[in-house]
Motif scaffolding. Sequence first.
Motif, PDB file in Angstrom:
ATOM      1  N   ASP A 207       0.723  -1.160   0.196  1.00 44.57           N
ATOM      2  CA  ASP A 207      -0.089  -0.372   0.200  1.00 44.57           C
ATOM      3  C   ASP A 207       1.087   1.196  -0.027  1.00 44.57           C
ATOM      4  O   ASP A 207       2.028   1.637   0.621  1.00 44.57           O
ATOM      5  CB  ASP A 207      -0.690  -0.212   1.195  1.00 44.57           C
ATOM      6  N   ARG A 208       0.019   2.174  -1.068  1.00 47.78           N
ATOM      7  CA  ARG A 208       1.433   3.295  -0.693  1.00 47.78           C
ATOM      8  C   ARG A 208       0.562   4.521   0.156  1.00 47.78           C
ATOM      9  O   ARG A 208      -0.746   4.737  -0.467  1.00 47.78           O
ATOM     10  CB  ARG A 208       1.619   4.226  -1.950  1.00 47.78           C
ATOM     11  N   ILE A 209       0.735   4.868   1.269  1.00 48.52           N
ATOM     12  CA  ILE A 209       0.534   5.672   1.909  1.00 48.52           C
ATOM     13  C   ILE A 209       0.865   6.816   2.305  1.00 48.52           C
ATOM     14  O   ILE A 209       2.873   7.265   2.748  1.00 48.52           O
ATOM     15  CB  ILE A 209       0.158   4.918   3.626  1.00 48.52           C
ATOM     16  N   THR A 210       0.078   7.828   2.508  1.00 50.86           N
ATOM     17  CA  THR A 210       0.569   8.961   3.122  1.00 50.86           C
ATOM     18  C   THR A 210       0.454  10.070   4.221  1.00 50.86           C
ATOM     19  O   THR A 210      -0.423   9.622   4.242  1.00 50.86           O
ATOM     20  CB  THR A 210       0.712  10.434   1.589  1.00 50.86           C
ATOM     21  N   THR A 211       1.124  10.869   4.944  1.00 53.45           N
ATOM     22  CA  THR A 211       0.764  11.540   6.143  1.00 53.45           C
ATOM     23  C   THR A 211       0.674  12.999   5.952  1.00 53.45           C
ATOM     24  O   THR A 211       1.418  13.145   4.896  1.00 53.45           O
ATOM     25  CB  THR A 211       2.031  11.058   7.327  1.00 53.45           C
ATOM     26  N   GLU A 212       0.194  13.368   6.829  1.00 55.67           N
ATOM     27  CA  GLU A 212      -0.465  14.878   7.463  1.00 55.67           C
ATOM     28  C   GLU A 212       1.084  15.655   7.067  1.00 55.67           C
ATOM     29  O   GLU A 212       1.465  16.894   7.328  1.00 55.67           O
ATOM     30  CB  GLU A 212      -1.585  15.183   8.236  1.00 55.67           C
ATOM     31  N   ILE A 213       1.562  14.948   7.682  1.00 55.18           N
ATOM     32  CA  ILE A 213       3.018  15.040   8.548  1.00 55.18           C
ATOM     33  C   ILE A 213       4.056  16.005   7.076  1.00 55.18           C
ATOM     34  O   ILE A 213       4.561  14.888   6.667  1.00 55.18           O
ATOM     35  CB  ILE A 213       3.971  14.943   9.358  1.00 55.18           C
ATOM     36  N   GLU A 214       4.479  16.796   6.616  1.00 56.63           N
ATOM     37  CA  GLU A 214       5.402  17.070   5.531  1.00 56.63           C
ATOM     38  C   GLU A 214       6.896  16.704   6.243  1.00 56.63           C
ATOM     39  O   GLU A 214       7.545  16.610   7.032  1.00 56.63           O
ATOM     40  CB  GLU A 214       5.461  18.288   5.656  1.00 56.63           C
ATOM     41  N   VAL A 219       5.619   3.166   5.589  1.00 58.19           N
ATOM     42  CA  VAL A 219       6.151   1.635   6.162  1.00 58.19           C
ATOM     43  C   VAL A 219       5.400   1.008   6.480  1.00 58.19           C
ATOM     44  O   VAL A 219       5.173   0.330   6.989  1.00 58.19           O
ATOM     45  CB  VAL A 219       7.406   1.300   6.352  1.00 58.19           C
ATOM     46  N   PRO A 220       4.102   0.438   5.074  1.00 59.90           N
ATOM     47  CA  PRO A 220       3.080  -0.261   6.114  1.00 59.90           C
ATOM     48  C   PRO A 220       3.256  -1.444   5.691  1.00 59.90           C
ATOM     49  O   PRO A 220       3.696  -1.977   5.195  1.00 59.90           O
ATOM     50  CB  PRO A 220       2.139   0.119   4.873  1.00 59.90           C
ATOM     51  N   VAL A 221       3.044  -2.032   7.389  1.00 62.86           N
ATOM     52  CA  VAL A 221       3.430  -3.676   7.475  1.00 62.86           C
ATOM     53  C   VAL A 221       2.119  -4.238   8.139  1.00 62.86           C
ATOM     54  O   VAL A 221       0.758  -4.368   8.650  1.00 62.86           O
ATOM     55  CB  VAL A 221       4.655  -3.538   8.758  1.00 62.86           C
ATOM     56  N   SER A 222       2.418  -5.298   7.851  1.00 57.42           N
ATOM     57  CA  SER A 222       0.940  -6.389   8.507  1.00 57.42           C
ATOM     58  C   SER A 222       1.433  -7.740   8.996  1.00 57.42           C
ATOM     59  O   SER A 222       2.361  -8.085   8.939  1.00 57.42           O
ATOM     60  CB  SER A 222       0.101  -6.755   7.217  1.00 57.42           C
ATOM     61  N   LEU A 223       0.971  -8.125  10.221  1.00 54.04           N
ATOM     62  CA  LEU A 223       1.252  -9.158  11.410  1.00 54.04           C
ATOM     63  C   LEU A 223       0.025 -10.351  11.218  1.00 54.04           C
ATOM     64  O   LEU A 223      -1.123  -9.182  11.307  1.00 54.04           O
ATOM     65  CB  LEU A 223       1.896  -9.264  12.126  1.00 54.04           C
ATOM     66  N   ARG A 224       0.037 -11.574  11.632  1.00 54.98           N
ATOM     67  CA  ARG A 224      -1.073 -12.381  11.897  1.00 54.98           C
ATOM     68  C   ARG A 224      -0.404 -13.570  12.988  1.00 54.98           C
ATOM     69  O   ARG A 224       0.998 -13.904  13.082  1.00 54.98           O
ATOM     70  CB  ARG A 224      -0.985 -13.159  10.949  1.00 54.98           C
ATOM     71  N   TYR A 225      -1.294 -13.321  13.895  1.00 48.14           N
ATOM     72  CA  TYR A 225      -0.778 -14.543  15.067  1.00 48.14           C
ATOM     73  C   TYR A 225      -1.874 -15.248  15.580  1.00 48.14           C
ATOM     74  O   TYR A 225      -3.043 -14.649  15.476  1.00 48.14           O
ATOM     75  CB  TYR A 225      -0.185 -13.612  16.489  1.00 48.14           C
TER      76      TYR A 225
END
Length: 312
Positions: A207-214, A219-225
Amino acid sequence: MANKPADTKRVKISKAQQITMLEVLAASLILGTCLVVAIFLIKYIKFNTKIIAAKNEAISAYDQTIRNVGICADTDRNGRLNDKELEACNPNTVALSSVTNSLRYNVFETMAQNADLESVARRRSEEFEKLCYNEMGNRIDFNQLAAQATNDADRQRYLQSLKACSALRVIPDALPARKNTEALMASLNEIFIESNWEPENIAPRDDRITTEIEGVEVVPVSLRYQGSDAVVLSVLYNIEKSIREFDITVATVEWNSAGLSLNAQANAYYLAEQMSLEGETTVRAKGSKPTTSAGTRSLTNMSSQAQGLTDD
């Protein structure tokens, strides 16, 4: 024959009138030319005054920036750097005591000794003890060693040791200067080890995610347990207290026969590539004030456009 003197007078008067008209015309041309040249010179002087004023503002801004960062010392303490001070300036040899209240001083003196930052620093290893402490068990003063160094190589080595041995070392841990997915996975793995957790799946997302902080990227991550609830709570607790920010955006928790099933998506952050903070100022002959655009390459590369210099 009686009218001949009168005719001669009329001819002479006509010639005098012609000469007078020519003189008036020449004077008018000269006066008009002088007025045009005078108007041009006045506008030219005003335009160059704007350029000089803009350049003086740029010089003052550079002077303030140099003193704020702590690159050069203001030896005469007059509030600005003169040509002699700039010529003699060597950033590698400027003592911290001569640039107090500067960014450099605050980083290497104030932040490096900050007890709060030190309290969340990395766990000290045997290698850290050898690097940062002498044989007597006292902490090495790398600031003093850097100030006393006689060459740039030793000075840079001492400054690097200062960063590794002080609270400054937590700063790149908290917000890395570049994207490093491997280091991010290692940080998460350290949290999982402390929590006695072996995740079923952990990977960076596309995923390409942007923030409001200039200036901050994601870096998006996913985890499963799937396992006991105590381990899940321990993981969440350790993520929360981690020096590096892990922002869990979506989490799904389900209870089953094995305990808890956790699927989560989180964001980690790093500093984006920083553009130059310099700006470009365009000075125009017509217009109220110079226009400045931020984020360009050079403030001193001012575009002096003589637009409308000869306009009415």
